[in-house]
Scaffold this motif. Structure first.
Motif, PDB file in Angstrom:
ATOM      1  N   LEU A  16       0.827  -1.199   0.000  1.00 20.62           N
ATOM      2  CA  LEU A  16       0.000   0.000   0.000  1.00 20.62           C
ATOM      3  C   LEU A  16       0.865   1.254   0.000  1.00 20.62           C
ATOM      4  O   LEU A  16       1.693   1.447   0.888  1.00 20.62           O
ATOM      5  CB  LEU A  16      -0.928   0.027   1.219  1.00 20.62           C
ATOM      6  CG  LEU A  16      -2.099  -0.934   1.162  1.00 20.62           C
ATOM      7  CD1 LEU A  16      -2.924  -0.835   2.441  1.00 20.62           C
ATOM      8  CD2 LEU A  16      -2.985  -0.638  -0.031  1.00 20.62           C
ATOM      9  N   LEU A  17       0.660   2.068  -1.001  1.00 18.13           N
ATOM     10  CA  LEU A  17       1.375   3.328  -1.136  1.00 18.13           C
ATOM     11  C   LEU A  17       0.406   4.460  -0.826  1.00 18.13           C
ATOM     12  O   LEU A  17      -0.661   4.563  -1.438  1.00 18.13           O
ATOM     13  CB  LEU A  17       1.918   3.487  -2.563  1.00 18.13           C
ATOM     14  CG  LEU A  17       2.578   4.815  -2.895  1.00 18.13           C
ATOM     15  CD1 LEU A  17       3.861   4.989  -2.090  1.00 18.13           C
ATOM     16  CD2 LEU A  17       2.875   4.885  -4.379  1.00 18.13           C
ATOM     17  N   GLY A  18       0.766   5.291   0.139  1.00 19.35           N
ATOM     18  CA  GLY A  18      -0.045   6.456   0.469  1.00 19.35           C
ATOM     19  C   GLY A  18       0.536   7.681  -0.215  1.00 19.35           C
ATOM     20  O   GLY A  18       1.750   7.862  -0.269  1.00 19.35           O
ATOM     21  N   VAL A  19      -0.347   8.515  -0.750  1.00 20.68           N
ATOM     22  CA  VAL A  19       0.058   9.757  -1.400  1.00 20.68           C
ATOM     23  C   VAL A  19      -0.789  10.868  -0.810  1.00 20.68           C
ATOM     24  O   VAL A  19      -2.014  10.772  -0.780  1.00 20.68           O
ATOM     25  CB  VAL A  19      -0.146   9.695  -2.932  1.00 20.68           C
ATOM     26  CG1 VAL A  19       0.228  11.020  -3.580  1.00 20.68           C
ATOM     27  CG2 VAL A  19       0.636   8.543  -3.543  1.00 20.68           C
TER      28      VAL A  19
ATOM     29  N   LEU B  43       3.951   4.766   7.567  1.00 17.55           N
ATOM     30  CA  LEU B  43       4.622   3.730   8.357  1.00 17.55           C
ATOM     31  C   LEU B  43       6.055   4.129   8.678  1.00 17.55           C
ATOM     32  O   LEU B  43       6.603   3.755   9.711  1.00 17.55           O
ATOM     33  CB  LEU B  43       4.619   2.391   7.622  1.00 17.55           C
ATOM     34  CG  LEU B  43       3.294   1.641   7.605  1.00 17.55           C
ATOM     35  CD1 LEU B  43       3.424   0.358   6.793  1.00 17.55           C
ATOM     36  CD2 LEU B  43       2.836   1.337   9.019  1.00 17.55           C
ATOM     37  N   GLY B  44       6.666   4.865   7.804  1.00 16.92           N
ATOM     38  CA  GLY B  44       8.041   5.335   7.995  1.00 16.92           C
ATOM     39  C   GLY B  44       8.183   6.688   7.323  1.00 16.92           C
ATOM     40  O   GLY B  44       7.200   7.325   6.945  1.00 16.92           O
ATOM     41  N   GLU B  45       9.411   7.104   7.141  1.00 13.68           N
ATOM     42  CA  GLU B  45       9.676   8.400   6.515  1.00 13.68           C
ATOM     43  C   GLU B  45       9.272   8.374   5.038  1.00 13.68           C
ATOM     44  O   GLU B  45       9.807   7.586   4.264  1.00 13.68           O
ATOM     45  CB  GLU B  45      11.165   8.728   6.640  1.00 13.68           C
ATOM     46  CG  GLU B  45      11.546  10.061   6.070  1.00 13.68           C
ATOM     47  CD  GLU B  45      13.027  10.331   6.220  1.00 13.68           C
ATOM     48  OE1 GLU B  45      13.695  10.551   5.191  1.00 13.68           O
ATOM     49  OE2 GLU B  45      13.520  10.301   7.365  1.00 13.68           O
ATOM     50  N   PRO B  46       8.335   9.218   4.629  1.00 14.07           N
ATOM     51  CA  PRO B  46       7.932   9.249   3.220  1.00 14.07           C
ATOM     52  C   PRO B  46       8.922  10.051   2.378  1.00 14.07           C
ATOM     53  O   PRO B  46       9.788  10.755   2.905  1.00 14.07           O
ATOM     54  CB  PRO B  46       6.580   9.952   3.267  1.00 14.07           C
ATOM     55  CG  PRO B  46       6.710  10.894   4.413  1.00 14.07           C
ATOM     56  CD  PRO B  46       7.551  10.164   5.430  1.00 14.07           C
TER      57      PRO B  46
ATOM     58  N   ALA C 168       3.679  27.416  -1.794  1.00 14.51           N
ATOM     59  CA  ALA C 168       4.393  26.165  -2.046  1.00 14.51           C
ATOM     60  C   ALA C 168       3.396  25.019  -2.168  1.00 14.51           C
ATOM     61  O   ALA C 168       2.416  24.967  -1.436  1.00 14.51           O
ATOM     62  CB  ALA C 168       5.372  25.881  -0.915  1.00 14.51           C
ATOM     63  N   ASP C 169       3.655  24.123  -3.100  1.00 17.65           N
ATOM     64  CA  ASP C 169       2.907  22.873  -3.214  1.00 17.65           C
ATOM     65  C   ASP C 169       3.821  21.753  -2.743  1.00 17.65           C
ATOM     66  O   ASP C 169       5.043  21.826  -2.890  1.00 17.65           O
ATOM     67  CB  ASP C 169       2.482  22.613  -4.658  1.00 17.65           C
ATOM     68  CG  ASP C 169       1.356  23.521  -5.110  1.00 17.65           C
ATOM     69  OD1 ASP C 169       0.800  24.263  -4.287  1.00 17.65           O
ATOM     70  OD2 ASP C 169       1.030  23.494  -6.314  1.00 17.65           O
ATOM     71  N   TRP C 170       3.228  20.705  -2.176  1.00 13.45           N
ATOM     72  CA  TRP C 170       4.020  19.584  -1.688  1.00 13.45           C
ATOM     73  C   TRP C 170       3.313  18.268  -1.992  1.00 13.45           C
ATOM     74  O   TRP C 170       2.100  18.211  -2.157  1.00 13.45           O
ATOM     75  CB  TRP C 170       4.320  19.708  -0.196  1.00 13.45           C
ATOM     76  CG  TRP C 170       3.103  19.806   0.677  1.00 13.45           C
ATOM     77  CD1 TRP C 170       2.438  20.929   1.061  1.00 13.45           C
ATOM     78  CD2 TRP C 170       2.379  18.711   1.256  1.00 13.45           C
ATOM     79  NE1 TRP C 170       1.360  20.617   1.844  1.00 13.45           N
ATOM     80  CE2 TRP C 170       1.305  19.270   1.985  1.00 13.45           C
ATOM     81  CE3 TRP C 170       2.541  17.326   1.238  1.00 13.45           C
ATOM     82  CZ2 TRP C 170       0.392  18.463   2.681  1.00 13.45           C
ATOM     83  CZ3 TRP C 170       1.638  16.537   1.937  1.00 13.45           C
ATOM     84  CH2 TRP C 170       0.584  17.112   2.649  1.00 13.45           C
ATOM     85  N   LEU C 171       4.128  17.209  -2.071  1.00 15.94           N
ATOM     86  CA  LEU C 171       3.643  15.862  -2.344  1.00 15.94           C
ATOM     87  C   LEU C 171       4.458  14.900  -1.489  1.00 15.94           C
ATOM     88  O   LEU C 171       5.693  14.978  -1.478  1.00 15.94           O
ATOM     89  CB  LEU C 171       3.830  15.525  -3.829  1.00 15.94           C
ATOM     90  CG  LEU C 171       3.420  14.144  -4.291  1.00 15.94           C
ATOM     91  CD1 LEU C 171       1.901  14.014  -4.284  1.00 15.94           C
ATOM     92  CD2 LEU C 171       3.968  13.882  -5.684  1.00 15.94           C
ATOM     93  N   ALA C 172       3.770  14.038  -0.743  1.00 13.02           N
ATOM     94  CA  ALA C 172       4.434  13.036   0.094  1.00 13.02           C
ATOM     95  C   ALA C 172       3.957  11.650  -0.326  1.00 13.02           C
ATOM     96  O   ALA C 172       2.754  11.442  -0.530  1.00 13.02           O
ATOM     97  CB  ALA C 172       4.121  13.278   1.567  1.00 13.02           C
ATOM     98  N   MET C 173       4.905  10.711  -0.456  1.00 12.92           N
ATOM     99  CA  MET C 173       4.580   9.336  -0.845  1.00 12.92           C
ATOM    100  C   MET C 173       5.349   8.370   0.038  1.00 12.92           C
ATOM    101  O   MET C 173       6.552   8.546   0.244  1.00 12.92           O
ATOM    102  CB  MET C 173       4.964   9.084  -2.300  1.00 12.92           C
ATOM    103  CG  MET C 173       4.224   9.952  -3.293  1.00 12.92           C
ATOM    104  SD  MET C 173       4.693   9.608  -5.000  1.00 12.92           S
ATOM    105  CE  MET C 173       6.360  10.228  -5.021  1.00 12.92           C
ATOM    106  N   GLY C 174       4.639   7.377   0.554  1.00 14.63           N
ATOM    107  CA  GLY C 174       5.292   6.385   1.380  1.00 14.63           C
ATOM    108  C   GLY C 174       4.361   5.255   1.749  1.00 14.63           C
ATOM    109  O   GLY C 174       3.180   5.242   1.386  1.00 14.63           O
TER     110      GLY C 174
END
Length: 116
Positions: A8-11, A48-51, A99-105
């Motif tokens: 599972l990848l969270g965005v 779950l951890g650092e994205p 600013a725009d941001w995107l996190a994936m992990g």
């Protein structure tokens, strides 16, 4: 390369106005030399951890009479959030920045058991 063990990848993504210093005579607009602004971003739920986090300028309003210098980055990244850091220097006059941001992990599945 970051390898993800989970299926599972969270965005998560967002956009934030970091400042509008031209309105109130703030330091990014009136100051000179090295200047820095930090804004905390908290995720809606932890990874779950650092994205992996990517930040970018989606709007910047600069004085055309001075050199245009800007640096934007993500620091202190962890499972719960990160800090957006905007820097400028010299005679640069910055009126406002968004600013725009995107996190994936990796994220937990609804079917995962939580054992405390």
């Amino acid at each position: 390369m970051k390898r993800l063990a989970s299926h599972l990848l969270g965005v998560e993504q967002g956009s934030i106005v970091l400042f509008s210093d031209f309105k109130d005579g703030g330091v990014m607009w009136t100051g000179e030399g090295p200047r820095e602004l930090r804004r905390l971003v908290e995720f809606s739920e932890p990874f779950l951890g650092e994205p992996v986090v990517q930040v970018s300028l989606s709007m910047w309003d600069m004085d055309q009479k001075t050199n245009q210098r800007a640096d934007i980055s993500a620091e202190m990244v962890n499972a719960e959030g990160f800090v957006i850091v905007f820097r400028t220097w010299g005679d640069t006059r910055v009126a406002r920045v968004r600013a725009d941001w995107l996190a994936m992990g990796e994220v937990r599945s609804e079917d995962d058991w939580a054992i405390d």
